[in-house]
Design an enzyme around this catalytic site. Structure first.
Site, mmCIF file in Angstrom:
data_model
loop_
_atom_site.group_PDB
_atom_site.id
_atom_site.type_symbol
_atom_site.label_atom_id
_atom_site.label_comp_id
_atom_site.label_asym_id
_atom_site.label_seq_id
_atom_site.Cartn_x
_atom_site.Cartn_y
_atom_site.Cartn_z
ATOM 1 N N ASN A 11 15.049 65.396 -0.359
ATOM 2 C CA ASN A 11 14.969 65.099 -1.611
ATOM 3 C C ASN A 11 13.594 65.468 -2.834
ATOM 4 O O ASN A 11 13.938 64.672 -3.767
ATOM 5 C CB ASN A 11 15.013 63.504 -1.334
ATOM 6 N N ALA A 14 10.770 71.408 -1.503
ATOM 7 C CA ALA A 14 11.526 72.425 -0.968
ATOM 8 C C ALA A 14 10.947 72.991 -0.523
ATOM 9 O O ALA A 14 9.456 73.706 -0.680
ATOM 10 C CB ALA A 14 12.629 73.062 -2.271
ATOM 11 N N ASP A 97 19.439 68.287 7.812
ATOM 12 C CA ASP A 97 18.173 68.648 8.421
ATOM 13 C C ASP A 97 18.133 67.943 9.963
ATOM 14 O O ASP A 97 17.978 68.305 10.304
ATOM 15 C CB ASP A 97 17.673 67.443 6.988
#
Length: 241
Positions: A11, A14, A97
């Protein structure tokens, strides 16, 4: 054999990593993932394959764009060959994830029970069993979310950040809120650990992992790149297939 590329989009940041086999060649953490950034990575390293994981739901788009640049790319999904068996009742709803983090924990602690705690916007508690199964897990509000909700849903509680003085019991409103949020997560980890078989490994990852680990009174494995390691493990597993 060319280099492998793994992309873990969270969120708030990266993680982009290049691998030769299981050896890390280069890694970059970016606040935002753009086509321009990916183009620079592809043009510099010419990876042959890539595996993407995105909590924002654009993993397919990232993989599709990489395909246009000659990279054999895909996103993590529960239907692909995985080093772990997925026991989740609704695997199609299981976050990429969470899958990657669980595989990452398994790659670190093969043949052992692991409690995988990923502390980001939300905090997830996932169990990987010694026989190589993702047994399931729980999702709870993260530390930042807890503090923001206290401010948003009450009339008088202020905005408080999670980093700062965190006593066992607060001595003012700010420390009371911070201690409640941070130590609440600490207590959750201890509760789940104590509910699992003796010897279960606790693996922490995510932005709040370091902060929370300071308050735990038992050994943990702290790995900020757990999802990235899981992505690599999945890539190599499919390569060997």
């Amino acid at each position: 054999m060319g280099l492998n590329l793994t992309i873990d989009q969270g969120n708030s940041s990266a993680k982009i990593a290049l691998w030769e086999g299981d050896c890390l060649v280069d890694q970059e953490v970016a606040a935002a993932l753009s086509q321009e950034l990916l183009a620079k990575v592809v043009d510099r390293f010419h990876p042959s394959r890539a595996l993407c994981c995105s909590v924002t739901g654009n993993g397919k788009r990232i993989a599709g764009w990489l395909e246009t640049r000659g990279v054999k790319a895909t996103e993590v999904n529960w239907q692909m060959p995985l080093p772990l068996k997925i026991d989740y009742a609704t695997p199609h709803t299981l976050g990429e994830d969470r899958i990657a983090a669980a595989v990452g924990a398994w790659s670190i602690n093969p043949g052992e029970n692991s409690l995988v705690v990923d502390m980001g916007t939300a905090v997830t508690y996932d169990l990987v069993s010694a026989d190589g199964h993702f047994r399931g897990g729980n999702i709870a509000p993260g530390i930042g979310m807890r503090l923001r909700s206290l401010n948003s849903f009450t009339a008088r509680l202020p905005k408080v950040v999670g980093y700062g003085d965190t006593p066992l019991f607060g001595t003012d409103t700010e420390t009371a809120m911070r201690a409640g949020a941070v130590r609440g997560v600490v207590s959750e980890i201890a509760y789940y650990r104590n509910s699992l078989p003796s010897g279960t490994r606790v693996v922490l990852t995510g932005g709040w992992a370091q902060k929370v680990s300071e308050f735990l009174d038992f050994p943990v494995t702290l790995d900020k790149c757990l999802v990235t390691k899981g992505l690599l493990s999945i890539l190599l597993y499919n390569e060997n297939k």
